[in-house]
Design an enzyme around this catalytic site. Structure first.
Site: not given
Length: 338
Positions: A48, A179
């Protein structure tokens, strides 16, 4: 990064949830959580980018002993982040199988999913914060009494306005923009996000052409936040998220800048390309239903000479580099260049 509803990615417009648990751990304990060595546990995923910010900051500041770290499996299931990398599938300190258990001890039926980075209060087993935006700033400014000797000032008072401005632009167009491009549900949405990603990269390349770091002549929080996106760019964002106008390795300025950071102690030694690739390609089944993980790209180029030192600057200012990575936190050889 949350494990909530991974199958829905690519089928609904992407919107990043604001952190729900925003308590702060401070020197004065204003929120009821005072800085205290060994009291808290930082839970991360090396996959992440948001969690990787905290991993890098913690290492640069020398907080490894003061703030012990738990690493979650990069592959989530329906309950999100899990501790299947640990013996018996439980975190050895918290005694839990899922990070969700710490969330539930803090608040049942909480909104926003289960995300990392997260800080858990060890005595109570309760989540303290999952505020990824504030967490690293507090590590830099509130945990100073526990910093190692020679720790850099990652958020210098006299440059905070400029750092904040740069970070806001990078977040909007790049950190979060990849994203929005990757999880877009229609062509126009994708094209808008992808265009913004590469326009921001071009502006950053212009900025970095004549200076070694983003703000001033030392490393700051701004460089950490940019690095965690750049180090994932060719491995996952270029293909998986369709941000493929060009590769990072094709831009001479940004590729040299990223290699400079990668080769700086505290950056590349925290990167696990295996975790990164397996998480994105296997978890985001909404956009990669086969779960196939690509073999490339070859990470060996990250160790090539970058010559950025010719621009001057001192990465740690008047301080020093962090020491060796603690044995229990070393990244497996297959996760990064040998």
């Amino acid at each position: 990064m949350s494990g909530e509803d991974n199958r829905a990615y690519g089928h609904k417009t992407f919107s990043r949830s604001r952190s729900h648990f925003r308590d702060r751990i401070t020197a004065d304990g204003r929120d009821g959580w005072p800085v205290e060595a060994g009291r808290y546990r930082l839970v991360v995923s090396r996959a992440c980018p948001w969690a990787s910010r905290a991993v890098i900051s913690r290492r640069l500041l020398g907080l490894e002993e003061a703030l012990p770290m738990a690493v979650a499996d990069p592959i989530q299931d329906d309950r999100s982040w899990r501790f299947t990398l640990d013996p018996g599938g439980r975190d050895p300190v918290l005694g839990i199988r899922y990070l969700a258990e710490a969330y539930e001890r803090r608040e049942t039926d909480h909104p926003g999913g289960v995300s990392v980075p997260a800080v858990v209060d060890v005595p109570s087993g309760r989540l303290v914060t999952n505020d990824y935006q504030q967490l690293t700033l507090d590590l830099a400014t509130q945990w100073t009494a526990l910093h190692r000797e020679g720790a850099p000032d990652l958020y210098p008072d006299g440059r905070r306005d400029e750092i904040d401005e740069v970070m806001a632009e990078v977040y909007e167009d790049l950190n979060n923009g990849v994203y929005r491009a990757g999880f877009a549900t229609h062509q126009a949405e994708y094209e808008k996000a992808c265009t913004a990603v590469f326009r921001r990269l071009e502006l950053l390349a212009e900025r970095l052409a004549g200076q070694r770091y983003l703000v001033g002549d030392t490393l700051t929080e701004a460089d950490i936040r940019l690095f965690t996106t750049l180090v994932r760019f060719d491995a996952v964002y270029h293909g998986h998220f369709k941000c493929n106008r060009w590769k990072l390795a094709e831009d001479p300025v940004l590729w040299a800048y990223a290699r400079d950071l990668f080769q700086t102690p505290g950056f590349g030694d925290t990167v696990d390309f295996d975790h990164i690739k397996r998480h994105y390609y296997r978890v985001h089944t909404g956009i990669n239903p086969t779960g196939i993980v690509p073999l490339g790209p070859d990470p060996g180029g990250w160790l090539a000479p970058h010559h950025r030192e010719e621009l001057g600057g001192h990465p740690f200012g008047d301080g020093t580099a962090p020491g060796p990575v603690p044995p229990g936190e070393r990244v497996a050889p297959e996760g990064r260049p040998a």
